[in-house]
Design a protein around this motif. Structure first.
Motif, PDB file in Angstrom:
ATOM      1  N   TRP A   1      15.110  52.249 106.637  1.00 25.85           N
ATOM      2  CA  TRP A   1      15.837  51.012 106.417  1.00 25.85           C
ATOM      3  C   TRP A   1      15.248  50.379 105.150  1.00 25.85           C
ATOM      4  N   VAL A   2      16.060  50.241 104.111  1.00 27.52           N
ATOM      5  CA  VAL A   2      15.561  49.775 102.819  1.00 27.52           C
ATOM      6  C   VAL A   2      16.177  48.424 102.484  1.00 27.52           C
ATOM      7  N   ASP A   3      15.320  47.456 102.136  1.00 31.57           N
ATOM      8  CA  ASP A   3      15.802  46.128 101.755  1.00 31.57           C
ATOM      9  C   ASP A   3      16.754  46.256 100.568  1.00 31.57           C
ATOM     10  N   THR A   4      17.968  45.726 100.707  1.00 34.24           N
ATOM     11  CA  THR A   4      18.969  45.917  99.655  1.00 34.24           C
ATOM     12  C   THR A   4      18.613  45.145  98.385  1.00 34.24           C
TER      13      THR A   4
ATOM     14  N   GLY B   1      14.891  39.920 109.245  1.00 31.71           N
ATOM     15  CA  GLY B   1      15.586  38.862 108.522  1.00 31.71           C
ATOM     16  C   GLY B   1      16.172  39.301 107.185  1.00 31.71           C
ATOM     17  N   TYR B   2      15.961  40.557 106.814  1.00 34.57           N
ATOM     18  CA  TYR B   2      16.507  41.051 105.545  1.00 34.57           C
ATOM     19  C   TYR B   2      17.635  42.042 105.814  1.00 34.57           C
ATOM     20  N   ASN B   3      18.553  42.148 104.873  1.00 36.56           N
ATOM     21  CA  ASN B   3      19.610  43.157 104.984  1.00 36.56           C
ATOM     22  C   ASN B   3      19.071  44.496 104.507  1.00 36.56           C
ATOM     23  N   ALA B   4      19.246  45.497 105.349  1.00 36.95           N
ATOM     24  CA  ALA B   4      18.676  46.803 105.015  1.00 36.95           C
ATOM     25  C   ALA B   4      19.753  47.878 105.005  1.00 36.95           C
TER      26      ALA B   4
END
Lengths: 319, 165
Positions: A156-159, A135-138
């Protein structure tokens, strides 16, 4: 003929350039991820995939005046739980809370300038666009090694928060060796902290600095490994007591900033369980071998042929 | 029998079964025909540019037509071999130059080349539960653990079959 070769080489290079339209990534991302992972309060559920298996676990990470607390619980199979606090690791195994490890330092020191340059020399980092995870943009970042002695790392890192949402270790032909991925994640907000207090009261965290100091001490053992992949620098050399071992075990840790290789050296007691050989769990490979009168064990998040190559190059160089 | 041949071609037959079946194919012409037809079917399914039919028979015939040379090898032949060897070495060197240049020009390619060298994987078994202490000792000092946070500790407590009672 020579002209032709030069042209061919250039063309080859250009094709590769056109292929890689992704942006080169800054290594600052690693600092961001490490910092966010320590200082953010979060709770969530993640899956761990390795060797054709999938396991689901829950994780809670909180900070208070006494430092970081983290609880990890396997949701599949028998009950297994791990609690980490300031470099100490406790495990709830077989209905008992036992200390599994402690290394005196609250966490691994952040990357040194030397390690960052080693990272740059040995990996090609690229930004691969933005994807959605839990559910997060990564932001997707790929660290591709420049040799075949280490694995590729894709993160993949949460922006927004900088938290690591997903991490995959890729081997030969981009085979996924292991992968962690959040399926549900809550960042900040109301997070259950009751276990922190309960555990403290139960004395599970009762620190025993004297014991810790006795367990681990820095040494200069005189052992060396000649065939470490380039960029692997020694970060630690210690003598430690290990469960089930009579004599203290020497451990050397080498890191290239993304992966680490540990070399354990102990006297060979002729134990039949210590069979020579290679074993694997996810991205971690372990190789055991008796060299002379010593049992050597090499463990690392590197391909099998790398741990074998490192072990075969271990020798005593004298103090 | 036909089914067994198909299973053999998929590489799913046990070694001893495969050996006895191959022996049977060698002796029995019907079985050999089936073997060849299955390969032909496979070739057609893979849709290559050319489909070889009766290749083994043709090779056998051509070999029978080859004259048997009984004369000892002279200097001339040796000289010829040397020339071939030298030109082979030269073309290998050329490949080397191209490979080297592509490495110089595009670092992206080098992992790919290197990956190919590492295609052979040594045999490995799952890590034994007894070795968990090494894993834990390694884990707590690896930068990997730092980035992944506690998640990577799950490795050390992973449910392994060895640990099951």
């Amino acid at each position: 003929m020579m002209k032709f070769i030069v042209f061919f080489g250039l063309l080859f290079g250009m094709v590769a350039q056109a292929d890689a339209e992704d942006m080169p990534a800054s290594l600052d991302w690693l600092e961001v991820v490490t910092f966010a992972g320590r200082h953010t309060d979060y709770s969530g559920v993640f899956v761990y995939q390795y060797d054709n298996r999938v396991e689901t676990s829950s994780i809670i990470h909180v900070n208070d005046a006494n430092g970081e607390y983290e609880k990890l619980e396997c949701l599949d199979g028998p009950k297994r739980e791990i609690i980490r606090h300031d470099g100490e690791v406790w495990g709830y195994i077989n209905h008992k809370m036992v200390q599994l490890g402690s290394h005196g330092q609250s966490s691994f020191p952040s990357l040194s300038a030397e390690q960052l340059s080693a990272l740059r020399a040995n990996y090609n980092a690229r930004l691969l666009g933005v994807e959605r995870v839990a559910g997060y943009n990564a932001q997707v970042i790929l660290f591709q090694p420049r040799d075949h002695l280490r694995y590729s790392h894709k993160i993949w890192v949460d922006t927004d928060s900088g938290l690591l949402l997903k991490a995959a270790v890729l081997g030969n032909r981009n085979k996924v060796e292991e992968q962690y991925s959040f399926t549900q994640l809550q960042i900040g907000g109301k997070i259950d902290r009751s276990w922190v207090r309960e555990s403290n009261m139960a004395g599970a965290y009762a620190k025993n600095p004297h014991e810790t100091n006795n367990d681990i001490k820095p040494i200069n053992s005189g052992w060396v490994a000649d065939m470490l992949p380039s960029g692997f620098k020694k970060t630690l050399e210690i003598e430690r007591k290990m469960h089930g071992k009579h004599a203290p075990v020497t451990q050397m840790v080498f890191s290239d900033g993304l992966s680490a290789i540990s070399i354990f050296i102990e006297p060979d007691d002729g134990d039949e369980d210590d069979v020579e050989g290679l074993s694997t769990r996810g991205a971690v490979n372990l190789y055991h071998k008796v060299l002379g009168k010593s049992l050597i064990t090499v463990v690392g998040e590197v391909p099998p042929h790398t741990v074998m190559r490192v072990l075969d190059s271990v020798r005593y160089n004298g103090k | 029998m036909k089914q067994n041949i198909s299973v053999l071609m998929d590489g799913e037959l046990f070694e001893d079964e495969a050996e006895s079946l191959l022996g049977h194919i060698k002796r029995n012409s019907d079985a050999r025909m089936n073997w060849e037809i299955y390969h032909l079917i496979g070739d057609v399914l893979r849709q290559p540019e050319y489909v070889h039919r009766g290749l083994s028979r043709k090779v056998r015939e051509r070999m029978q037509d080859e004259p048997v040379v009984l004369a000892p090898r002279g200097r001339e032949v040796k000289q010829q071999i040397r020339t071939i060897a030298l030109s082979a070495a030269a073309s290998l060197a050329a490949i080397g130059v191209v490979a080297w240049m592509s490495l110089q020009i595009s670092p992206e390619l080098s992992p790919r080349l290197a990956m190919q060298q590492a295609a052979l994987q040594p045999a490995s078994v799952p890590i034994n539960a007894d070795a968990n202490d090494y894993l834990m000792a390694h884990q707590e000092l690896s930068p990997n653990a730092d980035m992944n946070g506690g998640a990577s500790y799950i490795r050390t407590v992973s449910y392994s079959l060895d640990a099951a009672p």
